[in-house]
Design an enzyme around this catalytic site. Structure first.
Site, short mmCIF file in Angstrom:
data_model
loop_
_atom_site.label_atom_id
_atom_site.label_comp_id
_atom_site.label_asym_id
_atom_site.label_seq_id
_atom_site.Cartn_x
_atom_site.Cartn_y
_atom_site.Cartn_z
N ASN A 64 -15.39 16.46 23.32
CA ASN A 64 -14.60 15.59 22.45
C ASN A 64 -14.04 14.43 23.28
OD1 ASN A 64 -12.25 16.50 23.75
ND2 ASN A 64 -11.64 17.88 22.11
N HIS A 98 -5.70 14.48 12.34
CA HIS A 98 -4.80 14.88 13.44
C HIS A 98 -5.12 14.08 14.69
CE1 HIS A 98 -8.37 17.41 13.63
NE2 HIS A 98 -8.15 17.61 14.91
N ASN A 152 -10.58 12.41 17.44
CA ASN A 152 -12.01 12.67 17.35
C ASN A 152 -12.41 12.35 15.91
OD1 ASN A 152 -11.95 13.79 20.00
ND2 ASN A 152 -11.21 15.71 19.13
P1 AMP Z 1 -12.41 22.31 21.70
O1 AMP Z 1 -13.09 23.62 21.61
O2 AMP Z 1 -13.24 21.23 22.34
O3 AMP Z 1 -11.80 21.84 20.39
O4 AMP Z 1 -11.19 22.52 22.72
C1 AMP Z 1 -10.39 23.65 22.75
C2 AMP Z 1 -8.98 23.30 23.04
O5 AMP Z 1 -8.86 22.62 24.27
C3 AMP Z 1 -8.42 22.39 22.06
O6 AMP Z 1 -7.07 22.67 22.01
C4 AMP Z 1 -8.78 21.03 22.65
O7 AMP Z 1 -8.03 20.00 22.13
C5 AMP Z 1 -8.51 21.27 24.09
N1 AMP Z 1 -9.38 20.55 25.00
C6 AMP Z 1 -10.57 19.96 24.73
N2 AMP Z 1 -11.10 19.43 25.83
C7 AMP Z 1 -10.23 19.70 26.83
C8 AMP Z 1 -10.20 19.44 28.21
N3 AMP Z 1 -11.20 18.78 28.78
N4 AMP Z 1 -9.18 19.88 28.95
C9 AMP Z 1 -8.19 20.56 28.35
N5 AMP Z 1 -8.13 20.86 27.05
C10 AMP Z 1 -9.13 20.42 26.30
P1 AMP Z 2 -10.14 19.40 17.03
O1 AMP Z 2 -10.93 20.60 17.48
O2 AMP Z 2 -10.24 18.25 17.95
O3 AMP Z 2 -10.40 19.03 15.59
O4 AMP Z 2 -8.62 19.81 17.09
C1 AMP Z 2 -8.08 20.77 16.24
C2 AMP Z 2 -7.14 21.57 17.05
O5 AMP Z 2 -6.35 22.37 16.15
C3 AMP Z 2 -7.82 22.54 17.99
O6 AMP Z 2 -7.56 22.10 19.30
C4 AMP Z 2 -7.18 23.89 17.69
O7 AMP Z 2 -6.77 24.52 18.89
C5 AMP Z 2 -5.98 23.54 16.83
N1 AMP Z 2 -5.64 24.53 15.79
C6 AMP Z 2 -6.47 25.36 15.13
N2 AMP Z 2 -5.75 26.14 14.27
C7 AMP Z 2 -4.47 25.78 14.38
C8 AMP Z 2 -3.24 26.19 13.76
N3 AMP Z 2 -3.21 27.16 12.86
N4 AMP Z 2 -2.09 25.56 14.12
C9 AMP Z 2 -2.10 24.59 15.07
N5 AMP Z 2 -3.22 24.18 15.70
C10 AMP Z 2 -4.39 24.75 15.36
#
Ligand code: AMP
Ligand code: AMP
Length: 314
Positions: A268, A158, A145
């Site tokens: 995302n 990441h 993203n």
């Molecule tokens: P987000 O709040 O969008 O960052 O997503 C919360 C968590 O679910 C993060 O670990 C995401 O990477 C993952 N995630 C986001 N979209 C999906 C999806 N459609 N299905 C499963 N996991 C997701």
């Molecule tokens: P994004 O929201 O796509 O930027 O993805 C960041 C991801 O990092 C989210 O899906 C979170 O669930 C994950 N995350 C947040 N804090 C931590 C942590 N302390 N260690 C590993 N993953 C984390």
């Protein structure tokens, strides 16, 4: 550092022990899945809605000073050093919705707003290829993203890895199957499915993993990025935001206009694999009322299929 034969085994072991000792909080148990089909002409697009009761403890917006990827928790670290000069680490997602969701993070801070380098792309592909060889039960994809409106929450670079739910077929897979790999040039334009309303650009990777070199991946990425940047420029975007998706078969980029639909539903890269995460039943209702494809167009840009490309407009 090579990934090695046992990477998938190590990933599963680390995931299970982190789950057991509470270092990781699995949010998928309360998830309710629902399939939505969209029929346009002769094409059917499938979306999977996942409704969650809560995303416990997960930070909405990470800040640089509390960067979880600078010194990742040892309990979550699957590979402490990977790639040339230990450029990367492989770390489990602390708040997964899908089992064994993990990430490739740069060891030193790099911005999530920066494009993927040839080394980022090749490292990502090597991981996908390793999973393809050692996990015969699931299909994996990776996503990035990029930029302020892409749906990212952490500013440290990441790239995430997740499995496609069994029985779900993303529209991007169907589109990829309509073509074969060839080096992108004037005659090999990125594919875009005209039956979807949002702009997206896809190219096939070579079938033979040995042909998927850093150079080939970089050429494909640049070709897709050019289209993405053209869409952003033509729509007067004041930021560079896009979603990046890759499988062992194709790469896709989707330009983004905003991270949330109507300021409530965050989306995302997963959304463009047809996977929509809704954190309440109200959001599920919203997706059903508006239609997933309309929502995706609203957070992206209108489809550009059929528009001519020239040396100025890639
Ligand atoms: P987000 O709040 O969008 O960052 O997503 C919360 C968590 O679910 C993060 O670990 C995401 O990477 C993952 N995630 C986001 N979209 C999906 C999806 N459609 N299905 C499963 N996991 C997701
Ligand atoms: P994004 O929201 O796509 O930027 O993805 C960041 C991801 O990092 C989210 O899906 C979170 O669930 C994950 N995350 C947040 N804090 C931590 C942590 N302390 N260690 C590993 N993953 C984390």
């Amino acid at each position: 550092m090579e990934l090695g034969e046992n990477f998938y085994e190590n990933l599963c072991e680390k995931y299970n022990s982190a789950l057991k000792d509470g270092s990781l909080i699995f949010n998928g148990e309360s998830a309710i899945h629902e399939k939505i089909e969209l029929v346009t002409g002769t094409t059917t697009h499938t979306f999977q809605l996942t409704q969650l009761q809560s995303l416990l403890h997960r930070p909405e917006q990470g800040i640089r000073a509390e960067n979880p990827f600078e010194n990742p928790e040892p309990e979550l670290t699957v590979v402490p050093s990977f790639g040339e000069d230990g450029k990367y680490r492989i770390v489990l997602n602390k708040f997964p919705v899908v089992e064994a969701h993990f990430m490739l993070v740069t060891t030193k801070f790099e911005s999530q707003n920066s494009p993927l380098s040839p080394s980022d792309l090749h490292s990502t592909y090597r991981i996908l290829n390793n999973l393809k060889l050692h996990d015969c039960t699931k299909e994996w994809f990776a996503f990035y993203n990029c930029g302020p409106q892409s749906g990212a929450s952490q500013p440290h670079k990441h790239i995430q890895f997740m499995t496609i739910p069994s029985g779900h077929c993303p529209s991007a897979d169907v589109l990829a199957n309509t073509s074969k790999f060839s080096i992108p040039d004037q005659s090999q334009e990125p594919l875009q499915d005209a039956s979807l309303p949002y702009a997206h650009f896809l190219l096939r990777l070579p079938d033979d993993p040995k042909e998927v070199t850093e150079d080939v991946l970089a050429l494909i990425f640049v070709s897709l990025l050019q289209r993405t940047l053209t869409v952003l420029k033509e729509n007067d975007a004041d930021h560079i935001s896009y979603n990046f998706l890759i499988t062992d078969k194709y790469m896709m980029l989707v330009p983004r206009s905003r991270s949330k639909f109507r300021d409530t539903l965050g989306l995302n890269s997963c959304a463009f694999m047809g996977l929509l995460l809704c954190k309440s039943s109200e959001l599920v209702d919203l997706v059903k009322t508006e239609g997933p494809e309309t929502i995706l167009q609203e957070v992206g840009y209108p489809n550009t299929s059929g528009e001519e490309s020239n040396e100025y407009n890639y």
